[in-house]
Write a protein that holds these residues in place. Structure first.
Motif, PDB file in Angstrom:
ATOM      1  N   ARG A   2      19.509 -86.871   2.188  1.00  0.00           N
ATOM      2  CA  ARG A   2      19.514 -85.305   3.407  1.00  0.00           C
ATOM      3  C   ARG A   2      20.448 -85.860   4.788  1.00  0.00           C
ATOM      4  NH1 ARG A   2      13.190 -85.340   2.388  1.00  0.00           N
ATOM      5  NH2 ARG A   2      13.305 -87.013   3.640  1.00  0.00           N
TER       6      ARG A   2
ATOM      7  N   THR B  71      15.491 -77.418  -0.045  1.00  0.00           N
ATOM      8  CA  THR B  71      14.575 -78.738   0.415  1.00  0.00           C
ATOM      9  C   THR B  71      15.657 -79.438   1.272  1.00  0.00           C
ATOM     10  OG1 THR B  71      15.973 -79.900  -1.062  1.00  0.00           O
ATOM     11  CG2 THR B  71      13.344 -79.071  -1.679  1.00  0.00           C
TER      12      THR B  71
ATOM     13  N   SER C 159      15.530 -77.491   4.985  1.00  0.00           N
ATOM     14  CA  SER C 159      14.576 -77.692   5.756  1.00  0.00           C
ATOM     15  C   SER C 159      14.528 -78.565   6.403  1.00  0.00           C
ATOM     16  CB  SER C 159      12.999 -77.900   4.980  1.00  0.00           C
ATOM     17  OG  SER C 159      12.853 -78.759   4.009  1.00  0.00           O
TER      18      SER C 159
ATOM     19  N   CYS D  43      15.635 -73.952  -5.825  1.00  0.00           N
ATOM     20  CA  CYS D  43      16.239 -75.355  -6.082  1.00  0.00           C
ATOM     21  C   CYS D  43      16.026 -75.196  -7.565  1.00  0.00           C
ATOM     22  CB  CYS D  43      14.894 -76.369  -5.438  1.00  0.00           C
ATOM     23  SG  CYS D  43      14.414 -76.401  -4.230  1.00  0.00           S
TER      24      CYS D  43
ATOM     25  N   ALA E  88      17.805 -80.477  -4.702  1.00  0.00           N
ATOM     26  CA  ALA E  88      16.839 -80.657  -3.566  1.00  0.00           C
ATOM     27  C   ALA E  88      17.261 -82.291  -3.690  1.00  0.00           C
ATOM     28  CB  ALA E  88      15.817 -81.381  -4.954  1.00  0.00           C
TER      29      ALA E  88
ATOM     30  N   GLN F  28      12.083 -84.544  -1.623  1.00  0.00           N
ATOM     31  CA  GLN F  28      11.966 -84.136  -2.747  1.00  0.00           C
ATOM     32  C   GLN F  28      11.832 -83.800  -4.429  1.00  0.00           C
ATOM     33  OE1 GLN F  28      13.142 -83.002   0.383  1.00  0.00           O
ATOM     34  NE2 GLN F  28      12.486 -82.162   1.392  1.00  0.00           N
TER      35      GLN F  28
ATOM     36  N   THR G 178       7.707 -79.932   5.179  1.00  0.00           N
ATOM     37  CA  THR G 178       9.119 -79.625   4.675  1.00  0.00           C
ATOM     38  C   THR G 178       8.774 -78.921   3.569  1.00  0.00           C
ATOM     39  OG1 THR G 178      10.777 -81.241   4.122  1.00  0.00           O
ATOM     40  CG2 THR G 178       8.957 -81.947   3.651  1.00  0.00           C
TER      41      THR G 178
ATOM     42  N   TYR H  43       9.497 -77.648  -2.523  1.00  0.00           N
ATOM     43  CA  TYR H  43      10.761 -76.700  -3.425  1.00  0.00           C
ATOM     44  C   TYR H  43      10.425 -75.447  -3.583  1.00  0.00           C
ATOM     45  CZ  TYR H  43       6.637 -77.462  -6.929  1.00  0.00           C
ATOM     46  OH  TYR H  43       5.121 -77.562  -6.966  1.00  0.00           O
TER      47      TYR H  43
ATOM     48  N   THR I 106       6.991 -71.057  -2.697  1.00  0.00           N
ATOM     49  CA  THR I 106       8.251 -71.657  -2.049  1.00  0.00           C
ATOM     50  C   THR I 106       6.254 -73.087  -2.061  1.00  0.00           C
ATOM     51  OG1 THR I 106       9.877 -70.820  -0.929  1.00  0.00           O
ATOM     52  CG2 THR I 106       8.600 -73.008   0.297  1.00  0.00           C
TER      53      THR I 106
END
Length: 496
Positions: A82, A181, A184, A217, A239, A243, A285, A288, A294
């Motif tokens: 990420r 995800t 975020s 997702c 994802a 996550q 955060t 998913y 969410t």
């Protein structure tokens, strides 16, 4: 033929492709490491073409193996490192600069200049004003690559985290998307609206035209071009790695906790469908998003865990391979006296000090490389203890921790975690839960299971570890660690 899922697991140090059968058991895995670049102090980069070429190579190898095993791959799940930031030309798909890795600290001063906005940013995004996240990385590329800002303003450039970049390439430039995800983790995503935030884009001076479309997702992320993988397959589950690991561990209920020990280490607690903010420097955060619903999480992020063992191997020559660390750590007595603070790219939660750098305390003439190896593994447990203490201070009880990632194959480390945290540490059968979580998402989109909770029992426990030490020793170790961290933070102030 038996149906199967291909998971692309694009990580910080390697690209992997794993085939999961219809029961979501791993049937084949291919992996290739690629080069890390450190062009300046605190800078970390990847060559985007290395990411692309290794990903395609391992996918081709995995798909060939699936055919040999009589498995018919029906879809792709994708999980990725990420925050790592790429900007590329929409017309050609060619990156305008290397990928700036999540560990990179080059924008520390830019973050410091925007520090006054941090409470406002945290309320919108759940994140800190820190170089870790994508926004200041994008801004740096636009400000420092010749012509980039003008081209972005004209709509010629695209931004993406690694998932977006790979999907763009795999679909032949037809799909510019991400999931909630990954979105975020950018400092540009509004947790309440689940969309890019216009005010944040304006603050960081990032054109909205660069941004990918945000999807759930488990969703339609496009079809791969047949000439790339020799098959045209739907990408249907995406994802971010942490996550995905939460999903792969079956942490679908509020309060369930997992920690992944990879290049870095990340603890996530499922907080349900209501936004929950930490009062102790942890992050909020997206866990998913599925079928318009969410789920959120509280996260503690450690920048260096397995990366420290890689440092022992590659830079210090103290290991020939990571697996040796278990036997070496076991050979050293408890009272060795060393404390290593692996702040090679700053300290993450709960300290958030991008200027901090690594240090070793307690060296004597009798100190050996074995002492350093053990202290390195211990530092992973102590950093995790900092996260758990912060989670508990937010009134979230932690009595059990599910662990995964390459490092937890080391049983000595798992036991030391249990001793340090004084909680039960649970290791699953499939430890590569990031890839498994992406396979679950793809399987859900393809109708292989009806809902996410149907996956909860598919990764049973392989081993449990409970504390074997008394509270006095645990407190002594904690106090020594705290002193070392405070000394490191003091040095960071002197260097600022």
């Amino acid at each position: 033929m038996t149906t199967a899922i291909l998971t692309i697991d694009q990580g910080t140090t390697s690209s992997r492709a794993i085939i999961f059968d219809e029961n979501f058991k791993p049937a084949f895995a291919a992996q290739q490491e690629y080069q890390q670049y450190y062009p300046a102090r605190g800078w970390v980069e990847h060559d985007p073409e290395d990411i692309w070429e290794t990903t395609v190579s391992v996918c081709q190898e995995a798909l060939a193996a699936a055919r040999e095993k009589g498995l018919k791959v029906v879809g792709i799940g994708l999980v990725n490192q990420r925050e790592t930031t790429l900007v590329w030309e929409k017309k050609t798909g060619k990156p305008v600069y290397n990928a700036i890795v999540w560990q990179d600290r080059r924008t520390a001063n830019a973050c410091k200049a925007l520090q006054q906005y941090e409470p406002w940013i945290t309320e919108k995004t759940g994140l800190r004003m820190d170089p870790y996240f994508s926004a200041t990385k994008i801004k740096w590329i636009l400000d420092n690559v010749s012509g980039a800002r003008g081209r972005a303003a004209r709509g010629e450039l695209a931004f993406g985290t690694v998932d977006s970049f790979l999907i763009w390439r795999l679909t032949g430039g037809k799909t510019h998307v991400t999931d909630t995800t990954n979105a975020s983790r950018t400092n540009l995503f509004n947790l309440s609206t689940l969309q890019w935030d216009e005010e944040l884009l304006a603050l960081f001076n990032i054109p909205a035209a660069m941004m990918p479309e945000i999807r759930h997702c488990a969703d339609d992320f496009g079809l791969t071009e047949q000439h790339i993988l020799s098959e045209s397959l739907p990408i249907c589950g995406v994802a971010g790695d942490q996550q995905a690991a939460l999903i792969g561990q079956g942490c679908f209920n509020k309060g369930e906790t997992k920690t992944t020990f990879g290049t870095g280490s990340f603890a996530l607690v499922n907080t349900g469908d209501r936004l929950t903010y930490s009062s102790h420097n942890l992050l909020t955060t997206v866990a998913y998003t599925l079928k318009e619903q969410t789920c959120y999480a509280i996260e503690g992020s450690i920048f260096v865990a397995g990366a420290a063992v890689q440092w022992l191997r590659d830079s210090m020559g103290m290991l020939s391979n990571a697996a040796e660390s278990e036997a070496i750590a076991s050979s050293v007595a408890d009272d060795h006296g060393l404390v290593l603070v692996p702040a090679f790219t700053g300290l993450g939660a709960p300290y958030w000090s991008p200027q901090a750098r690594g240090a070793i305390y307690g060296l004597t003439r009798s100190s050996t490389s074995a002492h350093v190896v053990r202290a390195t593994l211990e530092s992973v447990a102590y950093q995790t203890q900092d996260l758990v203490n912060s989670i508990k201070s937010d009134n979230i009880p932690v009595t059990c921790m599910k662990v995964d990632g390459g490092m937890v194959q080391n049983s000595w480390l798992c036991q030391y975690l249990a001793d340090t945290l004084n909680v039960t540490v649970v290791r699953p059968e499939v430890m590569e839960t990031t890839a498994l979580g992406a396979a679950f998402l793809a399987g859900l989109q393809l109708g292989m299971r009806e809902n996410l909770h149907d996956f909860a029992t598919l990764n049973p426990t392989e081993a449990q570890f409970t504390s074997r030490i008394d509270e006095t020793l645990r407190t002594q170790r904690k106090n020594r660690w705290n002193a070392a961290v405070q000394a490191t933070l003091l040095m960071a102030k002197a260097e600022a």
